[in-house]
Enzyme design. Structure first.
Site, PDB file in Angstrom:
ATOM      1  N   TRP A  34       9.609 -17.271 -76.871  1.00  0.00           N
ATOM      2  CA  TRP A  34       9.187 -16.940 -75.507  1.00  0.00           C
ATOM      3  C   TRP A  34      10.275 -16.244 -74.697  1.00  0.00           C
ATOM      4  O   TRP A  34      10.042 -15.895 -73.545  1.00  0.00           O
ATOM      5  CB  TRP A  34       8.705 -18.181 -74.759  1.00  0.00           C
ATOM      6  CG  TRP A  34       9.614 -19.374 -74.794  1.00  0.00           C
ATOM      7  CD1 TRP A  34      10.960 -19.393 -74.568  1.00  0.00           C
ATOM      8  CD2 TRP A  34       9.244 -20.735 -75.055  1.00  0.00           C
ATOM      9  NE1 TRP A  34      11.453 -20.663 -74.679  1.00  0.00           N
ATOM     10  CE2 TRP A  34      10.406 -21.519 -74.976  1.00  0.00           C
ATOM     11  CE3 TRP A  34       8.038 -21.369 -75.338  1.00  0.00           C
ATOM     12  CZ2 TRP A  34      10.403 -22.900 -75.177  1.00  0.00           C
ATOM     13  CZ3 TRP A  34       8.046 -22.732 -75.542  1.00  0.00           C
ATOM     14  CH2 TRP A  34       9.208 -23.481 -75.462  1.00  0.00           C
ATOM     15  N   ASP A  35      11.462 -16.022 -75.243  1.00  0.00           N
ATOM     16  CA  ASP A  35      12.528 -15.324 -74.516  1.00  0.00           C
ATOM     17  C   ASP A  35      12.828 -13.977 -75.156  1.00  0.00           C
ATOM     18  O   ASP A  35      12.346 -12.938 -74.707  1.00  0.00           O
ATOM     19  CB  ASP A  35      13.795 -16.195 -74.473  1.00  0.00           C
ATOM     20  CG  ASP A  35      13.659 -17.370 -73.526  1.00  0.00           C
ATOM     21  OD1 ASP A  35      13.090 -17.173 -72.442  1.00  0.00           O
ATOM     22  OD2 ASP A  35      14.093 -18.472 -73.869  1.00  0.00           O
TER      23      ASP A  35
ATOM     24  N   ASN B  29      20.018 -23.702 -86.706  1.00  0.00           N
ATOM     25  CA  ASN B  29      18.731 -24.315 -86.393  1.00  0.00           C
ATOM     26  C   ASN B  29      18.153 -25.054 -87.589  1.00  0.00           C
ATOM     27  O   ASN B  29      17.300 -25.936 -87.415  1.00  0.00           O
ATOM     28  CB  ASN B  29      17.735 -23.250 -85.912  1.00  0.00           C
ATOM     29  CG  ASN B  29      17.931 -22.905 -84.448  1.00  0.00           C
ATOM     30  OD1 ASN B  29      18.033 -23.785 -83.605  1.00  0.00           O
ATOM     31  ND2 ASN B  29      17.998 -21.627 -84.158  1.00  0.00           N
TER      32      ASN B  29
ATOM     33  N   CYS C 146      12.047 -15.456 -82.302  1.00  0.00           N
ATOM     34  CA  CYS C 146      13.424 -15.923 -82.090  1.00  0.00           C
ATOM     35  C   CYS C 146      13.432 -17.406 -82.420  1.00  0.00           C
ATOM     36  O   CYS C 146      13.044 -17.793 -83.514  1.00  0.00           O
ATOM     37  CB  CYS C 146      13.893 -15.617 -80.675  1.00  0.00           C
ATOM     38  SG  CYS C 146      12.783 -16.159 -79.358  1.00  0.00           S
TER      39      CYS C 146
ATOM     40  N   ILE D 208      20.223 -17.630 -74.218  1.00  0.00           N
ATOM     41  CA  ILE D 208      20.082 -17.622 -72.760  1.00  0.00           C
ATOM     42  C   ILE D 208      21.387 -17.966 -72.055  1.00  0.00           C
ATOM     43  O   ILE D 208      21.646 -17.483 -70.952  1.00  0.00           O
ATOM     44  CB  ILE D 208      18.961 -18.583 -72.317  1.00  0.00           C
ATOM     45  CG1 ILE D 208      19.290 -20.026 -72.719  1.00  0.00           C
ATOM     46  CG2 ILE D 208      17.620 -18.157 -72.898  1.00  0.00           C
ATOM     47  CD1 ILE D 208      18.323 -21.051 -72.161  1.00  0.00           C
TER      48      ILE D 208
ATOM     49  N   ASP E 223      12.036 -20.183 -80.154  1.00  0.00           N
ATOM     50  CA  ASP E 223      10.732 -20.691 -79.728  1.00  0.00           C
ATOM     51  C   ASP E 223       9.729 -19.583 -79.436  1.00  0.00           C
ATOM     52  O   ASP E 223       8.563 -19.868 -79.164  1.00  0.00           O
ATOM     53  CB  ASP E 223      10.888 -21.576 -78.490  1.00  0.00           C
ATOM     54  CG  ASP E 223      11.682 -22.839 -78.799  1.00  0.00           C
ATOM     55  OD1 ASP E 223      11.465 -23.416 -79.870  1.00  0.00           O
ATOM     56  OD2 ASP E 223      12.528 -23.230 -77.970  1.00  0.00           O
TER      57      ASP E 223
END
Length: 584
Positions: free
Chosen positions: A346-347, A257, A342, A283, A344
């Site tokens: 939201w997961d 990243n 993580c 994901i 972003d």
């Protein structure tokens, strides 16, 4: 409503308690091209259930929990052409398969088609406009947790601070003047926000990854922000514990990243701070693993079960989430402050924070407290339910929330008496959140959700509270520390194998392998009694049903015999063929 169809049940066989277990259905088409604005036109028919969608076949979708909503063709309307008649199956096999179909319909009567609700749903959910959240209240929740001195609210009602954050959230008072710089430094503007605290000094924050980039840039305001959080924790418990940053990704993924201008914190610039990588999958890996485990559980074959289970890696992903949440909860039990993120935020972040709080705070293990936890950690902080359910792009589909519920199941199996709800509650939850009948889990963030009419999923669960409540529950104020070893992770059979009962029924009725008559003991056909002769091409053929030997004229048909483990067409004699294909 594109098509409105009326499904009528025979009055003498209709049961109000068992609304889908009926032997026959009569389908009437109301698709005359006119739009239907209300279901009141059918209020005078008390023995009728209304289902809506593009076709009646969507009502019998062969769904297995999460994912595909491909329609089944088991129910046809009167205007649809008939398909060519196939070979008849045995009466017992047809009965078992119809029972399995009815059971699936019972679990999936909330179709995944986004449309108006049925009468059953309308009786349990009051139809009215609801904006915001109905279970979670920011002030009440944080006042319940502990002293809020040293914290202030951030007004995000216009969603200019962060588009995917709730309208109001808490940050340290000392971070007021530096908030704009921290928003610029964090991905998607998702700054560290307060998730939970207590009077012992434990603080849990959540955010997205920093924009450090390949040059490993750092932000002084972000460093001061996290230092103020550590100071608030230190002032309460008097312990100089290190501030822990839990990165749900692997170190390699975080390095990757950095090539995109994001990355990870450089702890050399953060005072008394440690960075831990939890190596949780993304994901796409979760989606591939889920497809493998569902294909394995839906397969009629049980061969190489352990090997296929290991190859799916589903339990490995469950283990990684439970293990990561365990590390977070242990630091909180010690009274330390932690930040979880993580990519972003939201997961995997929602998985870790909600599961860790489930271990630490006994309130979230109650029937209503679990709903508050879901609303705050998943709905208010912007988990992208619309994308993860595959309603926007198939490439973004992933069972992140279902994986979290499986992790809750793992803890519930180890500590069944400390939860006010049962395993059936989690199974019903899985069916409802992806059904499409309620908009509670159909939006990506509070900004999208606040402008929609809300049919609350919680009202359905509250209507079933008596059925889903754990009678053995007792309040345990101590933290729940689960066994996180991979050997303690078990397959969620109540969810993945709940439709497997019909295979067990078939196994009970099987008569074992067929004993074949030896070739050398038979000289004549068992049916026509004609003598076998190699010169006249009279060969011997074994019937796979009775085991006797026949000539080619008397054994020329092929059928499937599931009761004898023959799932593909095999050779049988004429007599056995008629027995298997005769009408009941």
């Amino acid at each position: 409503i594109h098509t409105l169809r009326q499904v009528e049940f025979p009055e003498d066989e209709f049961s109000e308690d068992d609304m889908f277990d009926v032997p026959s259905l009569k389908v009437t088409d109301y698709s005359d091209g006119e739009s239907v604005d209300s279901l009141d036109v059918l209020e005078d028919q008390p023995r009728t259930r209304i289902f809506t969608g593009t076709s009646v076949s969507s009502f019998t979708s062969y769904l297995s929990g999460y994912g595909s909503s491909r329609p089944s063709k088991s129910i046809k309307s009167e205007n649809e052409p008939e398909e060519p008649r196939k070979k008849k199956r045995s009466s017992h096999s047809k009965k078992v398969q119809m029972d399995a179909l009815r059971l699936r319909i019972r679990y999936h009567h909330f179709n995944r088609v986004i449309s108006a609700p049925s009468h059953f749903l309308l009786r349990h959910i009051p139809v009215k406009e609801r904006c915001g959240f109905t279970r979670y209240n920011l002030d009440q929740e944080h006042n319940r947790q502990g002293d809020m001195r040293g914290w202030r609210k951030v007004d995000n009602t216009n969603y200019k601070q962060c588009k995917s954050y709730p309208p109001l959230f808490y940050v340290p008072v000392q971070a007021g003047s530096t908030l704009a710089s921290v928003i610029q430094f964090r991905s998607k503007g998702r700054i560290p926000a307060l998730s939970w605290l207590n009077d012992s000094g434990a603080i849990l924050m959540r955010s997205a990854q920093p924009r450090s980039g390949i040059l490993q840039k750092h932000c002084k305001e972000d460093e001061q922000f996290l230092e103020s959080v550590r100071t608030l924790s230190k002032n309460k418990n008097g312990k100089d514990l290190p501030f822990m940053i839990f990165d749900a990704r692997s170190k390699i993924a975080a390095r990757g990243n950095q090539m995109k201008g994001k990355g990870m914190e450089n702890v050399a610039f953060y005072e008394n701070t440690k960075l831990n990588f939890l190596d949780m999958a993304n994901i796409h890996a979760i989606r591939d693993s889920f497809e493998k485990v569902t294909a394995m559980c839906n397969s009629p074959s049980s061969s190489k079960w352990e090997t296929r289970m290991e190859q799916s890696q589903w339990l490995l992903h469950v283990h990684s989430v439970v293990r990561g949440a365990y590390f977070v909860s242990q630091h909180m039990v010690a009274g330390g402050a932690a930040l979880v993120h993580c990519s972003d935020g939201w997961d995997r972040t929602s998985q870790l924070t909600s599961l860790a709080l489930l271990m630490v705070d006994p309130y979230y293990r109650t029937y209503s407290g679990f709903q508050v936890l879901i609303e705050r950690e998943w709905l208010s902080f912007g988990h992208r339910f619309h994308d993860r359910l595959g309603l926007a792009h198939a490439s973004q589909r992933s069972p992140i929330f279902l994986l979290f519920l499986d992790c809750v199941h793992q803890i519930l199996v180890q500590y069944p008496d400390v939860f006010e709800f049962t395993q059936k509650y989690l199974t019903v939850f899985c069916d409802l959140f992806s059904s499409g009948w309620t908009t509670t889990f159909l939006r990506n963030c509070p900004q999208e959700r606040s402008s929609a009419d809300r049919l609350q999923l919680w009202d359905v669960l509250d209507a079933m509270r008596t059925e889903l409540t754990n009678d053995r529950y007792y309040l345990n104020t101590n933290p729940v520390i689960p066994r996180v070893s991979l050997r303690h992770m078990v397959l969620w059979r109540e969810y993945f194998l709940r439709f497997d009962w019909w295979r067990e029924t078939l196994a009970e009725d099987r008569q074992g392998p067929v004993v074949w008559v030896p070739d050398h003991q038979v000289q004549n056909c068992h049916l026509c009694r004609e003598r076998f002769n190699a010169l006249k091409f009279k060969r011997k053929h074994h019937c796979r049903s009775c085991g006797n030997i026949f000539c080619g004229n008397c054994a020329s048909k092929r059928i499937c015999i599931p009761l004898k483990n023959y799932t593909t067409p095999v050779l049988v004699c004429d007599k056995c063929y008629q027995e298997h294909t005769s009408s009941p």
